[in-house]
Design a protein around this motif. Structure first.
Motif, short mmCIF file in Angstrom:
data_model
loop_
_atom_site.label_atom_id
_atom_site.label_comp_id
_atom_site.label_asym_id
_atom_site.label_seq_id
_atom_site.Cartn_x
_atom_site.Cartn_y
_atom_site.Cartn_z
N TYR A 1 1.03 5.68 0.24
CA TYR A 1 0.55 6.56 1.01
C TYR A 1 0.94 7.95 0.60
O TYR A 1 1.99 8.01 0.11
CB TYR A 1 0.76 6.75 2.59
N ARG B 1 -4.33 6.94 1.70
CA ARG B 1 -3.80 5.68 1.25
C ARG B 1 -4.42 5.62 -0.24
O ARG B 1 -5.65 6.04 -0.62
CB ARG B 1 -4.60 4.32 2.05
N ARG C 1 0.85 -1.19 0.00
CA ARG C 1 0.16 0.15 0.02
C ARG C 1 0.95 1.39 -0.12
O ARG C 1 1.87 1.29 0.51
CB ARG C 1 -0.83 -0.10 1.05
#
Length: 62
Positions: free
Chosen positions: A5, A61, A3
């Motif tokens: 950010y 995110r 992930r």
């Protein structure tokens, strides 16, 4: 899949004007950690700390 950010904020270092900052990172970040990362400035023989203000902080995110 890792992930990502996106961090956006306005930062003021010492007597400088407000500036926009946009960062892409693998880990989340807090407003305090962003201010701390901008507070240390390298000078001739060592580091010094300066006053940093942060406003309009967002960590999203993506």
């Amino acid at each position: 899949m890792a992930r990502k950010y996106q961090i956006t904020a306005e930062v003021k270092k010492g007597d400088q004007e407000w500036a926009s900052v946009a960062l892409n990172r693998d880990s989340p970040m807090t407003e305090e950690s962003l201010a701390k990362s901008f507070a240390t400035v390298k000078k001739g023989f060592g580091n010094s700390k300066i006053d940093v203000q942060v406003r309009n902080f967002q960590c999203v995110r993506v």
